[in-house]
Design a protein around this motif. Structure first.
Motif, short mmCIF file in Angstrom:
data_model
loop_
_atom_site.label_atom_id
_atom_site.label_comp_id
_atom_site.label_asym_id
_atom_site.label_seq_id
_atom_site.Cartn_x
_atom_site.Cartn_y
_atom_site.Cartn_z
N ILE A 23 0.76 -1.27 0.00
CA ILE A 23 0.16 -0.17 0.12
C ILE A 23 1.03 1.33 -0.01
CG2 ILE A 23 -1.62 1.44 1.57
CD1 ILE A 23 -2.83 -1.46 2.39
N VAL A 24 1.96 1.27 0.85
CA VAL A 24 2.85 2.35 1.10
C VAL A 24 3.53 2.67 -0.52
CG1 VAL A 24 4.85 3.23 2.10
CG2 VAL A 24 2.99 2.57 3.27
N GLU A 25 4.06 1.45 -0.75
CA GLU A 25 4.84 1.52 -2.27
C GLU A 25 3.97 2.22 -3.31
OE1 GLU A 25 8.37 -1.87 -1.84
OE2 GLU A 25 6.29 -2.41 -2.98
N GLY A 26 2.76 1.57 -3.42
CA GLY A 26 1.58 2.23 -4.40
C GLY A 26 1.41 3.35 -3.88
N ALA A 27 1.20 4.06 -2.83
CA ALA A 27 0.87 5.49 -2.73
C ALA A 27 1.99 6.16 -2.98
CB ALA A 27 0.53 5.54 -1.16
N ILE A 28 2.88 5.90 -2.82
CA ILE A 28 4.26 6.78 -3.02
C ILE A 28 4.20 6.99 -4.43
CG2 ILE A 28 6.76 6.77 -2.85
CD1 ILE A 28 6.68 5.73 0.08
N GLY A 29 4.18 5.86 -5.25
CA GLY A 29 4.28 6.02 -6.74
C GLY A 29 3.23 6.88 -7.32
N ILE A 30 1.98 6.68 -6.79
CA ILE A 30 0.87 7.63 -7.29
C ILE A 30 1.39 9.30 -6.73
CG2 ILE A 30 -1.54 8.50 -6.88
CD1 ILE A 30 -2.08 5.21 -6.33
N MET A 31 1.93 9.54 -5.48
CA MET A 31 2.28 10.69 -5.17
C MET A 31 3.40 11.35 -5.97
SD MET A 31 2.27 10.37 -1.16
CE MET A 31 2.91 11.94 -0.45
N LEU A 32 4.27 10.43 -6.54
CA LEU A 32 5.02 10.83 -7.48
C LEU A 32 4.86 11.25 -8.79
CD1 LEU A 32 8.10 7.88 -7.07
CD2 LEU A 32 8.53 10.38 -6.39
N LEU A 33 3.63 10.77 -9.13
CA LEU A 33 3.12 11.07 -10.55
C LEU A 33 2.58 12.64 -10.31
CD1 LEU A 33 1.22 8.14 -11.50
CD2 LEU A 33 3.18 9.17 -12.67
N VAL A 34 2.15 12.87 -8.94
CA VAL A 34 1.56 14.43 -8.77
C VAL A 34 2.61 15.52 -8.40
CG1 VAL A 34 -0.55 15.45 -7.75
CG2 VAL A 34 -0.53 13.16 -8.18
N LYS A 35 2.55 16.75 -9.21
CA LYS A 35 3.64 17.29 -8.98
C LYS A 35 3.47 17.93 -7.56
CE LYS A 35 6.29 20.92 -10.01
NZ LYS A 35 7.23 20.90 -8.81
N ARG A 36 2.16 18.49 -7.14
CA ARG A 36 2.11 18.97 -5.84
C ARG A 36 2.52 17.98 -4.58
NH1 ARG A 36 -4.00 20.47 -5.33
NH2 ARG A 36 -3.60 19.41 -3.46
N THR A 37 2.67 16.77 -4.56
CA THR A 37 3.02 15.88 -3.78
C THR A 37 4.29 15.31 -3.99
OG1 THR A 37 1.84 13.85 -4.60
CG2 THR A 37 0.64 15.37 -2.96
N ARG A 38 4.99 15.64 -5.03
CA ARG A 38 6.16 14.83 -5.49
C ARG A 38 7.25 14.88 -4.54
NH1 ARG A 38 7.27 16.60 -10.87
NH2 ARG A 38 5.38 15.53 -11.49
N LEU A 39 7.33 16.14 -4.09
CA LEU A 39 8.41 16.26 -2.95
C LEU A 39 8.43 15.36 -1.66
CD1 LEU A 39 11.12 18.04 -2.37
CD2 LEU A 39 9.58 19.70 -1.31
N GLN A 40 7.02 15.40 -1.24
CA GLN A 40 6.96 14.62 -0.15
C GLN A 40 7.16 13.07 -0.35
OE1 GLN A 40 5.08 17.06 -1.03
NE2 GLN A 40 4.12 18.23 0.51
N ALA A 41 6.52 12.85 -1.69
CA ALA A 41 6.68 11.41 -2.07
C ALA A 41 8.38 10.87 -2.17
CB ALA A 41 6.17 11.22 -3.61
#
Lengths: 154, 360
Positions: free
Chosen positions: A58-76
């Protein structure tokens, strides 16, 4: 030219990190019983293996999705660094304690690498994550990220 | 970029890494790490100094020392197409073609095991429920079909074999005697406890001496069973450690309509390998004694010696090794230890250097 190289490098690195986590999460989900069984064999993770067998994909998938979104990329990328550094230390301890356990990493580089290979690979990925973090924090200067059409993701 | 800015960014990354280290350290501190605490027993170490006589690099697919006959040591791999022969007086290693790839004896290679002794070559193929006898010039001359699959097999005379067979009815394993002359299974005996887990918890090592005494040592607990050739228990005892309860838990992993029974927890081996020589039982233990240092315990392999007729503990030996290698298989002959690691065969002597091999 220099700017373009940095832009390309960031593009490649983010995609590379994304590929590793998405593939790893998918492999764990598709063969969940094998993953949960193998993780339960680790002396470090045995006590929380049920929780981890759900949490890790779940965490790996969530981080993957967050990497795709510019707004959350840094946190990802920070989260990525946390996960990959934890995994590197875990591999180091497994190696150091010489358990002779099969590696239950369930990913692109399954089984063949062994603990030594995985340790080196993890260090390489940690360094790559550092580079991604550095590039992302300076991404305001990289004009390509503003161009959504060029890369197809924002 | 200003230096302060770089420092701030670097500190953020380092904080994340420190947090990850704290997480893993916490997990490690509260884990069930084997041998991290005292195990409540002490070993008596032999005064003989252990010397490495020879180390021979081998390929990774070699998994077992099949046996020692006179001055030849045989090594077998995951498939029996080829075997390795070590000529002990010279230390010369040769590759020999053994069984052609497509023969019945060489199918299901993962469950195939070769035993070499004065009775000749015996191939056990538990998944194929078969035993094959091979002549000295590597020709198959007899084959036997057992009615049950089996996981262990040891030939202890020209006409007798000890097997650990899988009984579907009880979902467990039993030890039995297989008579090669009559081609029949005899004396199925419930030596170990039954858990209905296909014998996973009670998995162990089966060995027999030429006098017809058989030994079963459990892998995940400290039990030793001494049996006669009819698989009657003569004596039960324990290895020197304190692990009388099985450290292994098993569980059923369902896959569609079928399922596989697998371990549910870390495989905490108590015993890693055994061998029998000259009335002595040698066990490679995986348990640290209280009078051993943990770091040093990881750097060497410990062998405990027991008297086979009384099962009494006699003494222990430390076999030094590099890179924390763990023993895959070992044999003892005339005071010399032949130890197989994943990458090398190492010959140790517990006495003097003039025993057999000289360092090349």
């Amino acid at each position: 030219m220099k700017r373009f190289n940095l832009q390309s490098l960031q593009w490649i690195i983010i995609r590379f990190l994304l590929l590793i986590f998405i593939y790893s999460a998918a492999a764990k989900v598709f063969d969940f019983s094998k993953f949960s069984s193998e993780i339960s064999k680790s002396p470090f993770l045995h006590n929380i293996s049920t929780f981890l067998s759900f949490a890790v994909p779940i965490v790996e998938g969530a981080i993957g999705i967050m990497l795709l979104v510019k707004r959350t990329r840094l946190q990802a990328i920070y989260a990525y660094l946390y996960v990959i550094a934890s995994f590197t230390l875990y591999v180091f301890l497994m190696k150091k304690r010489a358990y002779n356990l099969p590696c239950a990493c369930m990913g692109l580089f399954d089984t063949e690498l062994g603990w030594d290979g995985h340790f080196i690979l993890n260090i390489v990925i940690t360094i790559i994550t550092f580079i991604a973090l550095f590039l992302e924090r300076n991404s305001e200067n990289l004009t390509f990220l503003r161009n959504r059409k060029l890369f197809g993701w924002s | 970029m200003k230096l302060a800015n770089i420092k701030r960014k670097l500190l953020g990354s380092l904080a994340v890494i420190a947090l990850s280290f704290l997480t893993v350290f916490g997990l490690w501190k509260f884990s069930d790490e084997p041998n991290s605490r005292n195990n409540g027993f002490k070993r008596i170490f032999s005064q003989d100094s252990i010397i490495v006589l020879n180390e021979i690099s081998i390929t990774k697919n070699i998994k077992e020392i099949a046996g020692i006959v006179y001055d030849s040591l045989f090594l077998s791999g995951s498939d029996l197409e080829q075997i390795l022969l070590l000529h002990l007086p010279t230390g010369k290693l040769e590759t020999r073609s053994f069984l052609p790839k497509n023969t019945i004896a060489n199918r299901y290679s993962k469950s195939t095991r070769l035993q070499v002794d004065t009775n000749g070559f015996t191939v056990f193929n538990g998944a194929a429920k078969s035993i094959f006898l091979i002549s000295k010039n590597y020709k198959l001359y007899a084959s036997y079909h057992v009615k049950n699959p089996f996981t262990k097999g040891v030939r202890f005379s020209s006409k007798s074999v000890a097997l650990r067979i899988i009984k579907r009815e009880i979902r467990d394993q039993l030890l039995c005697h297989y008579d090669l002359e009559r081609d029949t299974l005899l004396n199925e005996k419930q030596i170990t406890e039954l858990f209905g887990d296909v014998g996973l918890k009670t998995d162990g090592f089966l060995g027999c001496d030429p006098n017809g005494k058989c030994i079963y040592v459990t892998r995940y607990a400290n039990h030793i069973y001494l049996m006669d050739s009819d698989m009657n228990i003569i004596q039960k005892n324990h290895t020197i450690d304190t692990f009388s309860n099985y450290t292994m838990k098993s569980r059923l992993v369902k896959k569609g309509k079928s399922g596989t029974i697998t371990s549910d927890g870390p495989p905490n081996f108590i015993n890693r390998a055994i061998t029998i020589d000259n009335g002595k039982l040698y066990i490679n233990s995986n348990v640290k004694a209280d009078n051993e240092n943990y770091t040093k315990f990881l750097e060497r392999n410990v062998i405990d010696e027991y008297d086979i007729s009384s099962l009494n503990y006699l003494k222990s030996y430390h076999l030094p090794t590099e890179n924390k290698r763990r023993i895959r298989s070992f044999k003892v002959k005339d005071g010399v230890f032949y130890v197989l690691y994943h990458d090398a065969l190492v010959v140790y002597s517990k006495d003097k250097k003039d025993k057999l091999l000289s360092k090349r």
